[in-house]
Design an enzyme around this catalytic site. Structure first.
Site, PDB file in Angstrom:
ATOM      1  N   LYS A  35       0.821  -1.232   0.000  1.00 28.02           N
ATOM      2  CA  LYS A  35       0.000   0.000   0.000  1.00 28.02           C
ATOM      3  C   LYS A  35       0.843   1.265   0.000  1.00 28.02           C
ATOM      4  O   LYS A  35       0.467   2.251  -0.617  1.00 28.02           O
ATOM      5  CB  LYS A  35      -1.001  -0.007   1.159  1.00 28.02           C
ATOM      6  CG  LYS A  35      -0.384   0.163   2.521  1.00 28.02           C
ATOM      7  CD  LYS A  35      -1.439   0.030   3.626  1.00 28.02           C
ATOM      8  CE  LYS A  35      -0.753   0.096   4.965  1.00 28.02           C
ATOM      9  NZ  LYS A  35      -1.468  -0.586   6.036  1.00 28.02           N
ATOM     10  N   ARG A 130      -8.342  -0.405  16.189  1.00 24.67           N
ATOM     11  CA  ARG A 130      -8.724  -0.092  14.819  1.00 24.67           C
ATOM     12  C   ARG A 130      -9.722  -1.185  14.449  1.00 24.67           C
ATOM     13  O   ARG A 130     -10.725  -1.305  15.129  1.00 24.67           O
ATOM     14  CB  ARG A 130      -7.489  -0.012  13.902  1.00 24.67           C
ATOM     15  CG  ARG A 130      -7.782   0.836  12.648  1.00 24.67           C
ATOM     16  CD  ARG A 130      -6.576   0.984  11.735  1.00 24.67           C
ATOM     17  NE  ARG A 130      -6.304  -0.258  11.012  1.00 24.67           N
ATOM     18  CZ  ARG A 130      -5.309  -0.404  10.137  1.00 24.67           C
ATOM     19  NH1 ARG A 130      -4.491   0.612   9.883  1.00 24.67           N
ATOM     20  NH2 ARG A 130      -5.113  -1.548   9.513  1.00 24.67           N
TER      21      ARG A 130
HETATM   22  C1  LIG Z   1      -0.625  -1.478   6.548  1.00 26.07           C
HETATM   23  C2  LIG Z   1      -0.989  -2.774   7.141  1.00 26.07           C
HETATM   24  C3  LIG Z   1      -0.011  -3.734   7.370  1.00 26.07           C
HETATM   25  C4  LIG Z   1       1.463  -3.490   7.104  1.00 26.07           C
HETATM   26  O1  LIG Z   1       1.984  -2.639   8.052  1.00 26.07           O
HETATM   27  P1  LIG Z   1       3.570  -2.279   8.063  1.00 26.07           P
HETATM   28  O2  LIG Z   1       3.731  -1.510   9.310  1.00 26.07           O
HETATM   29  O3  LIG Z   1       3.833  -1.487   6.841  1.00 26.07           O
HETATM   30  O4  LIG Z   1       4.306  -3.547   8.085  1.00 26.07           O
HETATM   31  C5  LIG Z   1      -0.413  -4.958   7.884  1.00 26.07           C
HETATM   32  N1  LIG Z   1      -1.704  -5.207   8.174  1.00 26.07           N
HETATM   33  C6  LIG Z   1      -2.682  -4.307   7.964  1.00 26.07           C
HETATM   34  C7  LIG Z   1      -4.091  -4.665   8.292  1.00 26.07           C
HETATM   35  C8  LIG Z   1      -2.355  -3.059   7.442  1.00 26.07           C
HETATM   36  O5  LIG Z   1      -3.321  -2.172   7.236  1.00 26.07           O
END
Ligand SMILES: *Cc1c(COP(=O)(O)O)cnc(C)c1O
Length: 351
Positions: A35, A130
């Site tokens: 992302k 969240r």
């Molecule tokens: C963005 C996200 C991740 C990855 O997080 P990082 O800190 O970039 O490793 C993993 N799980 C979910 C649900 C996310 O939204």
């Protein structure tokens, strides 16, 4: 062209490979999270070549683009599917993270119509506040999900250190693992994914002597920035400089350090206060809030960022010399990288 985000594919690929191997030693499959690079196809392909088999993104449009570009991976949709996009979700994503029964039932209906079975991982709330189902409600959710024909329940997951800043520790991982065991036993299931978190799980994983049932992590920041995401400490053997933001000097003058005149609000709606350091060499870069999150920048030279407006970055040059038209590089933290990636004004130069 500037501003320009220079991206080293080989450094990202190296990081992905090292992390894949490291996590594999612990029996953990790593999902590469795209992302922050907006599902960039070249980067996605590099991750797959480094050994990552599943890519995750929060946006279905990114997954659609990667899939259409023939990126050879399974795709996980990270954010709960939106009711308004379910057809695309079933069509392009193989798996999604979910936390609402209403949505899961709707996915099932759409999947049945498309003669597909969509896999889901149910997210469990463990305190970060969240997404996620409260632990006491997981059983009821699973009972309902198992009645649906268009979806297959393939795992439980949790996400920590994202919103509330709650540390993924032994207690949290144990709780998710015990929930998994209870659900598997009661419903005679075998859950393929016990997905314990993200880049913030690194310290826990490398120090624990009991992983419990955790066999999967979803990792973005560590791959791209080479650090874990609790203290942002570099991970040994990884590159922390796969990304560099380059900006160009448009003014350099000796000026006072304190604004003068009748002081009012600035363009940000704040009234700024500066310490009087006498005259200084003030350099303006063609870079601002429209390009990047300025607070997340670190200059590569020994200069101090004083502030920014939408298109101007103002720097105290200290002992450094700058020429008009010259270029300077900046490191980016995760949120600055995110902002630079989504800004249409920043050229992405993939090397
Ligand atoms: C963005 C996200 C991740 C990855 O997080 P990082 O800190 O970039 O490793 C993993 N799980 C979910 C649900 C996310 O939204």
């Amino acid at each position: 062209m500037t501003p320009r985000l220079e991206i080293s594919i080989s450094k990202i690929a190296h990081n992905a490979k090292v992390l894949c191997d490291l996590y594999a030693l612990k029996g953990i499959e790593l999902i590469g999270i795209t992302k922050v690079v907006c599902g960039n196809v070249l980067i996605a392909k590099a991750l797959v070549e480094s050994g990552i088999k599943t890519l995750g993104d929060s946006r279905i449009v990114n997954i659609e683009r990667m899939k259409k570009a023939n990126v050879k991976a399974e795709f996980l949709l990270l954010r709960s599917p939106l009711i308004s996009e379910l057809k695309d979700v079933v069509y392009y994503a193989d798996i999604s993270l979910n936390s609402e029964l209403f949505i899961i039932k709707a996915i099932s209906k759409v999947a049945e119509k498309l003669k597909r079975v969509h896999r889901i991982i149910l997210m469990v709330e463990l305190g970060d506040l969240r997404e996620g189902v409260m632990p006491k409600d997981v059983d009821d959710y699973v009972k309902e999900i198992l009645k649906l024909k268009g979806v297959k329940m393939v795992g439980l997951g949790t996400n920590l250190a994202c919103f509330g800043g709650v540390r993924p520790d032994n207690d949290k991982m144990k709780e998710l693992s015990e929930l998994t065991a209870q659900i598997e036993k009661k419903y005679k299931l075998e859950l393929k994914y016990v997905s314990g978190g993200n880049s913030a799980n690194y310290n826990w994983l490398t120090s624990t002597d009991s992983q419990h049932r955790i066999n999967n992590l979803r990792v973005g920041e560590s791959i791209f920035l080479g650090c874990e995401s609790i203290d942002r400490e570099p991970i040994a053997g990884l590159f922390t400089d796969a990304f560099k933001l380059v900006a160009e000097v448009i003014e350099s003058k000796k000026k006072p350090s304190v604004p003068y005149g009748d002081i009012c609000q600035n363009s940000e709606g704040t009234t700024v206060v500066f310490e009087n350091l006498g005259e200084m060499q003030r350099v303006i870069f063609a870079l601002g809030h429209q390009d990047v999150k300025v607070a997340g920048l670190t200059p590569l030279l020994d200069v101090e960022i004083i502030g920014a407006s939408s298109d101007h970055l103002i720097v105290n040059a200290q002992e450094e010399i700058f020429n008009i038209g010259g270029e300077t590089g900046f490191r980016l933290n995760y949120s600055a990288l995110l902002a630079a990636m989504v800004s249409p004004y920043v050229e992405k130069q993939i090397n």
